[in-house]
Scaffold this motif. Structure first.
Motif, PDB file in Angstrom:
ATOM      1  N   CYS A 170       0.804  -1.158   0.174  1.00  0.00           N
ATOM      2  CA  CYS A 170       0.072   0.123   0.063  1.00  0.00           C
ATOM      3  C   CYS A 170       0.914   1.255   0.060  1.00  0.00           C
ATOM      4  O   CYS A 170       1.768   1.293   0.809  1.00  0.00           O
ATOM      5  CB  CYS A 170      -0.888  -0.196   1.388  1.00  0.00           C
ATOM      6  SG  CYS A 170      -1.764   1.521   1.621  1.00  0.00           S
ATOM      7  N   VAL A 226      -2.825   5.897   2.539  1.00  0.00           N
ATOM      8  CA  VAL A 226      -4.208   5.382   3.463  1.00  0.00           C
ATOM      9  C   VAL A 226      -4.679   6.605   3.773  1.00  0.00           C
ATOM     10  O   VAL A 226      -4.203   7.525   4.250  1.00  0.00           O
ATOM     11  CB  VAL A 226      -3.820   4.610   4.737  1.00  0.00           C
ATOM     12  CG1 VAL A 226      -4.992   4.260   5.633  1.00  0.00           C
ATOM     13  CG2 VAL A 226      -2.977   3.465   4.431  1.00  0.00           C
ATOM     14  N   ASN A 240       2.737   5.889   3.069  1.00  0.00           N
ATOM     15  CA  ASN A 240       3.191   4.594   3.764  1.00  0.00           C
ATOM     16  C   ASN A 240       4.797   4.420   3.467  1.00  0.00           C
ATOM     17  O   ASN A 240       5.242   4.335   2.345  1.00  0.00           O
ATOM     18  CB  ASN A 240       2.553   3.232   3.104  1.00  0.00           C
ATOM     19  CG  ASN A 240       3.143   1.998   3.925  1.00  0.00           C
ATOM     20  OD1 ASN A 240       3.867   2.039   5.043  1.00  0.00           O
ATOM     21  ND2 ASN A 240       2.959   0.769   3.320  1.00  0.00           N
ATOM     22  N   PHE A 279      -7.630   2.260   1.316  1.00  0.00           N
ATOM     23  CA  PHE A 279      -6.169   2.003   0.960  1.00  0.00           C
ATOM     24  C   PHE A 279      -6.182   2.154  -0.478  1.00  0.00           C
ATOM     25  O   PHE A 279      -7.186   1.755  -1.215  1.00  0.00           O
ATOM     26  CB  PHE A 279      -5.690   0.646   1.390  1.00  0.00           C
ATOM     27  CG  PHE A 279      -5.955   0.429   2.841  1.00  0.00           C
ATOM     28  CD1 PHE A 279      -4.911   0.579   3.431  1.00  0.00           C
ATOM     29  CD2 PHE A 279      -7.031  -0.191   3.389  1.00  0.00           C
ATOM     30  CE1 PHE A 279      -4.884   0.186   5.147  1.00  0.00           C
ATOM     31  CE2 PHE A 279      -7.164  -0.509   4.755  1.00  0.00           C
ATOM     32  CZ  PHE A 279      -6.155  -0.135   5.707  1.00  0.00           C
ATOM     33  N   ASP A 280      -4.837   2.679  -0.873  1.00  0.00           N
ATOM     34  CA  ASP A 280      -5.087   2.694  -2.493  1.00  0.00           C
ATOM     35  C   ASP A 280      -5.031   1.513  -3.290  1.00  0.00           C
ATOM     36  O   ASP A 280      -5.351   1.501  -4.488  1.00  0.00           O
ATOM     37  CB  ASP A 280      -4.057   3.795  -2.803  1.00  0.00           C
ATOM     38  CG  ASP A 280      -2.866   3.125  -2.639  1.00  0.00           C
ATOM     39  OD1 ASP A 280      -2.671   2.423  -1.550  1.00  0.00           O
ATOM     40  OD2 ASP A 280      -1.513   3.604  -3.066  1.00  0.00           O
ATOM     41  N   THR A 281      -4.566   0.508  -2.746  1.00  0.00           N
ATOM     42  CA  THR A 281      -4.472  -0.790  -3.494  1.00  0.00           C
ATOM     43  C   THR A 281      -5.293  -1.869  -2.959  1.00  0.00           C
ATOM     44  O   THR A 281      -5.447  -2.960  -3.561  1.00  0.00           O
ATOM     45  CB  THR A 281      -2.804  -1.279  -3.311  1.00  0.00           C
ATOM     46  OG1 THR A 281      -2.735  -1.531  -1.831  1.00  0.00           O
ATOM     47  CG2 THR A 281      -1.989  -0.520  -3.855  1.00  0.00           C
TER      48      THR A 281
END
Length: 208
Positions: free
Chosen positions: A44, A47, A67, A88-90
């Motif tokens: 990630c 956040v 992160n 979370f971006d992923t």
């Protein structure tokens, strides 16, 4: 299914002695700190912390963090308990928790996660542990039934006992979720958001 560890707090009442002068009233502390730890297996880049504002009925973004070493921190002020979640971006699934004054710690690894801090989160974790226990017991009943079928050892009595056990566990699970969703607090709202799609039509009618 992710699993969690439950922590309970017990309050004790103590005798109070009074002096001849009044003590100054304590100033309410609304400060919060959310510390997020991500395991090496969780990839990630950033956040965001989002909080449901009950007064204005809107969603507020209360902070974003990069992160850089697996640990991120969010700080601010909050008046009481609120539904909150980390995005979370992923990852497509948000991480829900109860935001309240004090410190909240979240640790997320690939196969499990741990949430601690605040009585609201302790209550939320307790409900999730109970739900997971019922799911695990129901899965065990089904595994024993399938094994008996495969071994040709299933009897009529065994089939009836398996069906009864599965039905009782299913009813218990529906009851636990219904009681949680009927609560008018952040815990109830989070449980409703996450698990309302798992309710049976009959349970859903009771909720409505």
């Amino acid at each position: 299914m992710r699993k969690m560890i439950l922590a309970l707090t017990v309050a004790l009442s103590l005798p109070i002695s009074f002096s001849g002068c009044d003590k100054p009233s304590a100033v309410a502390n609304h400060d919060y700190t959310v510390v997020l730890h991500l395991g090496d297996s969780v990839h990630c880049d950033s956040v965001a912390l989002r909080v449901v504002d009950d007064d204005y009925r809107c969603l507020r973004t209360c902070g974003m963090a990069r992160n850089t070493g697996g640990t991120m921190m969010f700080t601010g002020q909050v008046d009481g308990r609120h539904v909150a979640f980390l995005t979370f971006d992923t990852l497509s699934t948000p991480f829900y928790f109860v935001l309240e004054p004090g410190k909240t710690s979240v640790t997320i690894n690939r196969h499990n996660w741990v949430l601690s801090g605040g009585s609201g989160n302790a209550d939320y974790v307790r409900l999730l542990v109970m739900r997971q226990r019922l799911l695990t017991e129901r899965q065990a009943v089904r595994e024993r039934y399938r094994q008996a079928v495969a071994d040709s050892t299933l009897t009529l009595r065994g089939e009836r006992e398996a069906a009864l056990a599965d039905s009782l566990l299913a009813d218990s699970l529906q009851r636990v979720l219904l009681q949680a969703m009927q609560r008018h607090d952040p815990v109830g709202r989070i449980v409703r958001e996450r698990f309302i799609a798992t309710l049976s039509p009959a349970t859903l009618q009771q909720l409505q």
